[in-house]
Design a protein around this motif. Structure first.
Motif, PDB file in Angstrom:
ATOM      1  N   GLN A 161       0.807  -1.098   0.136  1.00 18.69           N
ATOM      2  CA  GLN A 161       0.152   0.102   0.059  1.00 18.69           C
ATOM      3  C   GLN A 161       0.995   1.135   0.023  1.00 18.69           C
ATOM      4  O   GLN A 161       2.156   1.263   0.354  1.00 18.69           O
ATOM      5  CB  GLN A 161      -0.862   0.089   1.236  1.00 18.69           C
ATOM      6  N   PHE A 162       0.309   2.243  -0.610  1.00 16.07           N
ATOM      7  CA  PHE A 162       0.901   3.592  -0.614  1.00 16.07           C
ATOM      8  C   PHE A 162       0.637   4.283   0.790  1.00 16.07           C
ATOM      9  O   PHE A 162      -0.337   4.389   1.199  1.00 16.07           O
ATOM     10  CB  PHE A 162       0.436   4.514  -1.798  1.00 16.07           C
ATOM     11  N   THR A 163       1.674   4.636   1.713  1.00 13.71           N
ATOM     12  CA  THR A 163       1.572   5.176   2.700  1.00 13.71           C
ATOM     13  C   THR A 163       1.222   6.839   2.745  1.00 13.71           C
ATOM     14  O   THR A 163       0.859   7.404   3.847  1.00 13.71           O
ATOM     15  CB  THR A 163       2.759   5.272   3.546  1.00 13.71           C
ATOM     16  N   GLY A 164       1.343   7.376   1.722  1.00 14.75           N
ATOM     17  CA  GLY A 164       0.808   8.642   1.540  1.00 14.75           C
ATOM     18  C   GLY A 164       1.993   9.541   1.725  1.00 14.75           C
ATOM     19  O   GLY A 164       1.896  11.177   1.862  1.00 14.75           O
ATOM     20  N   GLU A 165       3.275   9.251   2.000  1.00 13.37           N
ATOM     21  CA  GLU A 165       4.436   9.931   2.676  1.00 13.37           C
ATOM     22  C   GLU A 165       5.281  10.256   1.404  1.00 13.37           C
ATOM     23  O   GLU A 165       5.798  11.338   1.438  1.00 13.37           O
ATOM     24  CB  GLU A 165       4.948   9.288   3.714  1.00 13.37           C
ATOM     25  N   ASP A 166       5.501   9.404   0.505  1.00 15.33           N
ATOM     26  CA  ASP A 166       6.527   9.446  -0.473  1.00 15.33           C
ATOM     27  C   ASP A 166       6.005   9.156  -1.894  1.00 15.33           C
ATOM     28  O   ASP A 166       6.078   7.963  -2.275  1.00 15.33           O
ATOM     29  CB  ASP A 166       7.918   8.652  -0.049  1.00 15.33           C
ATOM     30  N   ALA A 167       5.256  10.057  -2.554  1.00 13.73           N
ATOM     31  CA  ALA A 167       4.829   9.909  -3.869  1.00 13.73           C
ATOM     32  C   ALA A 167       5.763   9.220  -4.712  1.00 13.73           C
ATOM     33  O   ALA A 167       5.752   8.220  -5.657  1.00 13.73           O
ATOM     34  CB  ALA A 167       4.050  10.850  -4.338  1.00 13.73           C
ATOM     35  N   ALA A 168       6.964  10.014  -4.722  1.00 10.70           N
ATOM     36  CA  ALA A 168       7.868   9.797  -5.775  1.00 10.70           C
ATOM     37  C   ALA A 168       8.678   8.216  -5.486  1.00 10.70           C
ATOM     38  O   ALA A 168       9.128   7.646  -6.460  1.00 10.70           O
ATOM     39  CB  ALA A 168       9.138  10.855  -5.888  1.00 10.70           C
ATOM     40  N   GLY A 169       8.813   8.008  -4.349  1.00  9.77           N
ATOM     41  CA  GLY A 169       9.053   6.836  -4.044  1.00  9.77           C
ATOM     42  C   GLY A 169       8.425   5.435  -4.251  1.00  9.77           C
ATOM     43  O   GLY A 169       9.100   4.506  -4.601  1.00  9.77           O
ATOM     44  N   TYR A 170       7.103   5.895  -4.037  1.00  8.77           N
ATOM     45  CA  TYR A 170       6.108   4.925  -4.438  1.00  8.77           C
ATOM     46  C   TYR A 170       6.103   4.568  -6.069  1.00  8.77           C
ATOM     47  O   TYR A 170       6.025   3.397  -6.492  1.00  8.77           O
ATOM     48  CB  TYR A 170       4.742   5.182  -3.929  1.00  8.77           C
TER      49      TYR A 170
END
Length: 698
Positions: free
Chosen positions: A197-206
C-alpha cells in the motif's frame, strides 16, 4: 318476531398476497445506440484512456491459470483509492497492455463492518454464511483457494498473501509458469514482483517502486486476455466437462468466428449497482458460464448484438464466484446475502416480469431481510431465471407515467397474464436429441429452442429502433377471503401493476362452479357478496384492461357458510322465496386501513467543512424519534444530485457514513457538494431528510 340467518366460517385465512410486478410498455424513443459505463473512471478519477480492468472472482482465477505475465491490482475503493491512479500511469509507461483489478469484497461494500460486507478474507463473513445445509467454510474456501493454489506459490516470504489488506501486496506481477532452481529442484516462484500500500508520505518513492516492479526480467513478456477468450474457454470447457458426447449434446459453443467485435463484458456487483444508477440505455445479460441454459444461447446473443451494431452487452453472474450455489448465489432465498439481490431487484427493477409469481410457492420468489438484518421484516422480490436479457433505462416511464426502467425483456409472453422464460439447451438449438431416446422424443424441446433463438433478433431490433413494447396483461395477485359475517362473504386482493394498458375494472367470481360473478370498478380492491347460500366457497379475480380480460387468479382460501335455519310457522322467510335459493348479491366494500401510524423522526447531520477530492469523508448522522426515547434502526443514504455517494446502517439511532470520493459529482460554482441525507425509515419509524454541504478541494 323473525329468526335471523346465521353464517359461520371455518379455516379462514387472512393472509394477503404480494403484488406481482409485471412490465409496463415503454414509451417509444428515437433510435439510438446503447450506452456504456466507465466505473473505474467515475469511482477513482482515472483518465478515460486507462488500462485498468475489473475482473470477477471467476475471471480472476481464470487469469491466474493463463500463460504469460500479468499485472494484478488487489482491492476496492477503501484500499486502493490512492494506488490505482499511480499504478495505471506506471503500467502505461512500462507498456503493460492491461492491469486486472480484483476486489475480494465481492459486493464492493468496503468500509462496512466485517459482518456486513462480502469480503472473502473475513472470518465474520464465514460465520454469517454458515447455514444448516452448507459448511461454514463455504466462503473462506474462496480466499484459501486463491492463496493456496496460486498467490502463495512463491519463495519470497515478504510476498505472501495472508488475507490482511494492510500487509498483503496490492500490486503484483504474476506468471504461473515461473520457477527458480533450488538445488536439484525447480521451485514455483509465481510472484515476480510486488508492491504494498501507498502510505501517502513519499509519492516519488512509491512511483519508483512501481517502475521497478513492472520492469520484467529478461525472457518474460506481458500477457493479455480478452473477454472473448474468457467466455470462449470457460463456456466450451464447462460444456465439454458436463456433456462430453458431442454427437448427442453438441460440440464447442464458441469458435474463432465469434472473436471479432465480441460484445459480452463481465461486470462485478459494484459495477452493476453503478450501471443501474447511471443515466443512459444499457443492455444487461443475467447468466453465467456455469449455467447450461445460458450456454445454450450465449453465442446467438453475442452474434445478434454484433449484427445490430451494439458494442457492449453487460453480463452479470448472480453467483458471485461463478460456480457456487446457496450462500454465494444471491438470487437464492437460502443465501445469507439474498438482500444483495432482493433490494437491487425491488429498487431498480420494479417492472421486472418473469415466469414466476410472488404468490406461489417459496421457490418462485426470493425472500430476504433488508440489509441482511434478520431483525427487519422479511420481504419478497421477483425471481428471475437465467439466461435473461433486458434493456435498462432508469429514466424510462410507461404510458401511465410510472417508472418502467425495464424497457424491453427477452421472454415469451403467453398472452394470458403469464410468461415463460427461454430456458433451453445448446443441443436443442442444434437440432440434437441430447438425453432423449430419439429425435422424435426431443421434437418439442427442439421447437422451443428454435422459438427462443428466433426471439433474440426482435429483442435487439426493438432496442436499436427505440420501439415500445406491446401492451401486456396485468397479473392479478392471489386473492384472500378475509371475512365471513351474516349473509356476506368478503373477497380482498391487491391491485396488480399494469402493463401499458390501464385496468378498467375487475371480475370477481364466487364459487367453483360459480354461484355469482360481480363487476367492480378499477379502483376497487375488495368485494362483498351477500345472501350467500350455505356451502364451501373459493373466489377468483380477473382484471379487465384495454387488451381484454386477463386469466383468472388462482383460487382463494376456502370458507364455509352454514346454511340458514328454516323459519318457523308465521316467521318472515326474508329474501328467499319458496323453492328458490337466495342469489348472492355483489357489493363494493372499501378495505379498512390496517397500518399503524409510524413514529415521526428527525435527523441531524455532522459533516466536515471540506474534503480533498482524492479522500473519503465521514458523515455522522443521528436519527431522533420525536417524543420518545426509542432508538431508531434502519438505513441512511446520502446522495449528491441523483448519484448515491454513501450508505450505512443506523444502530442505536446513529450512523457513520463513509462517502465515496466526491470526484465527478455535481458541485456549485464555489466547489460545494450538496448532500441529500435520507433516513429511509422502516415499519415503525417514518422517513426523514436533511441537507448538508461539503466543500471539495483539489
Amino acid at each position: 318476531m323473525s329468526r335471523s340467518r346465521k353464517l359461520t366460517a371455518a379455516g379462514v385465512s387472512a393472509a394477503l398476497a404480494l403484488t406481482l410486478a409485471a412490465p409496463i410498455a415503454a414509451v417509444a424513443a428515437p433510435a439510438e445506440s446503447v450506452d456504456t459505463i466507465d466505473y473505474l473512471a467515475a469511482t477513482y478519477g482515472l483518465p478515460h484512456d486507462h488500462i485498468v480492468e475489473t475482473v470477477t472472482y471467476e475471471r480472476f482465477e481464470y487469469l491466474l491459470n493463463q500463460e504469460g505475465s500479468f499485472v494484478f491490482l488487489l482491492g476496492g475503493p477503501a484500499e486502493i483509492s490512492e494506488e490505482i491512479v499511480e499504478v495505471n500511469a506506471a503500467a502505461k509507461a512500462a507498456g503493460v497492455p492491461a492491469v486486472y483489478n480484483f476486489d475480494p469484497v465481492l459486493d464492493g461494500r468496503s468500509g462496512l463492518d466485517a459482518d456486513e460486507s462480502f469480503d472473502i478474507r473475513s472470518s465474520e463473513v464465514v460465520k454469517r454464511a454458515g447455514t444448516a445445509t452448507r459448511p461454514v467454510e463455504l466462503v473462506s474456501i474462496l480466499w484459501d483457494n486463491l492463496a493456496d493454489n496460486y498467490l502463495n506459490k512463491d519463495t519470497d516470504a515478504s510476498q505472501q498473501f495472508t488475507g490482511d489488506p494492510a500487509s498483503d501486496p496490492v500490486v503484483f506481477v504474476y506468471n504461473k509458469d515461473r520457477v527458480i532452481e533450488a538445488g536439484d529442484l525447480d521451485v514455483e516462484d509465481r510472484i515476480i514482483s510486488a508492491v504494498g500500500q501507498f502510505t501517502g508520505e513519499d509519492a516519488a518513492g512509491y512511483r519508483a517502486a512501481l517502475d521497478a516492479a513492472l520492469d520484467l526480467p529478461a525472457g518474460l513478456e506481458y500477457g493479455e486476455s480478452t473477454q472473448f477468450e474468457f467466455y470462449s474457454e470457460q463456456s466450451n470447457s464447462r460444456h465439454a466437462a458436463q456433456y462430453p458426447n458431442a454427437e448427442t449434446h453438441g460440440g464447442p459453443i464458441f469458435d474463432e468466428s465469434d472473436a471479432e467485435g465480441f460484445t459480452l463484458q463481465s461486470i462485478t456487483y459494484p459495477e452493476l449497482e453503478y450501471l443501474l444508477e447511471s443515466d443512459g440505455k444499457f443492455l444487461i445479460f443475467f447468466g453465467g458460464t456455469w449455467c447450461h441454459n445460458t450456454r445454450a444461447v450465449i453465442k446467438q446473443i453475442n452474434a445478434e448484438a454484433k449484427e445490430q451494431g451494439i458494442d457492449v452487452v453487460y453480463q452479470f453472474d448472480l453467483r458471485l464466484d461463478g460456480f457456487s450455489s446457496d450462500t454465494l448465489h444471491i438470487r437464492d432465498t437460502n443465501s445469507y446475502f439474498a438482500d444483495r439481490y432482493g433490494q437491487l431487484a425491488n429498487e431498480y427493477l420494479p417492472n421486472l416480469v418473469t415466469q414466476y409469481r410472488l404468490d406461489k410457492s417459496a421457490g418462485q420468489r426470493v425472500d430476504y431481510y433488508a440489509d441482511g438484518d434478520r431483525n427487519n421484516e422479511l420481504t419478497a422480490a421477483q425471481k428471475l431465471q437465467v439466461p435473461y436479457i433486458i434493456e435498462y433505462d432508469k429514466s424510462n416511464v410507461d404510458a401511465l407515467g410510472q417508472s418502467a426502467p425495464v424497457v424491453h425483456e427477452w421472454i415469451k409472453d403467453n398472452n394470458d397474464g403469464t410468461y415463460r422464460e427461454f430456458m433451453t439447451e445448446w443441443w436443442y438449438t442444434l437440432g440434437l436429441r441430447g438425453g432423449r431416446a430419439t429425435i422424435e422424443a426431443a421434437a418439442g424441446d427442439i421447437a422451443f429452442a428454435a422459438e427462443a433463438v428466433a426471439a433474440i433478433e426482435p429483442f435487439f431490433t426493438a432496442v436499436t429502433s427505440g420501439a415500445a413494447t406491446a401492451p401486456k396483461h396485468a397479473d392479478v395477485p392471489f386473492p384472500a377471503v378475509t371475512s365471513v359475517s351474516e349473509q356476506s362473504v368478503t373477497v380482498n386482493w391487491q391491485a396488480p401493476r399494469v402493463n401499458g394498458s390501464a385496468i378498467t375494472g375487475y371480475k370477481v367470481t364466487l364459487g367453483n362452479p360459480a354461484v355469482a360473478t360481480a363487476d367492480a370498478p378499477a379502483d376497487a380492491t375488495s368485494y362483498t357478496f351477500t345472501n350467500v347460500p350455505g356451502g364451501e366457497y373459493t373466489a377468483t379475480v380477473a382484471a379487465v384492461t384495454g387488451v381484454g380480460t386477463t386469466a383468472a387468479s388462482d383460487a382463494s382460501n376456502t370458507v364455509t357458510v352454514v346454511a340458514a335455519q328454516t323459519p318457523g310457522p308465521g316467521e318472515n322467510p326474508g329474501p328467499t322465496q319458496p323453492n328458490q335459493p337466495a342469489q348472492p348479491t355483489p357489493q363494493v366494500k372499501q378495505p379498512a386501513a390496517t397500518s399503524a401510524k409510524k413514529a415521526k423522526t428527525r435527523i441531524t447531520v455532522k459533516a466536515p467543512k471540506q474534503v480533498k477530492a482524492s479522500k473519503r469523508a465521514k458523515v455522522r448522522v443521528t436519527v431522533n424519534v420525536v417524543g420518545a426515547k426509542t432508538k431508531a434502526k434502519g438505513k441512511v443514504v446520502i446522495r449528491v444530485g441523483k448519484k448515491k455517494v454513501g450508505t450505512a446502517k443506523v444502530k442505536k439511532g446513529k450512523a457513520t457514513v463513509a462517502l465515496k470520493k466526491l470526484r465527478g459529482v455535481k458541485l456549485t460554482k464555489r466547489g460545494v457538494a450538496k448532500l441529500q441525507v435520507t433516513y429511509q425509515g422502516n415499519k415503525n419509524f417514518a422517513k426523514s431528510k436533511k441537507n448538508a454541504k461539503i466543500r471539495v478541494v483539489r
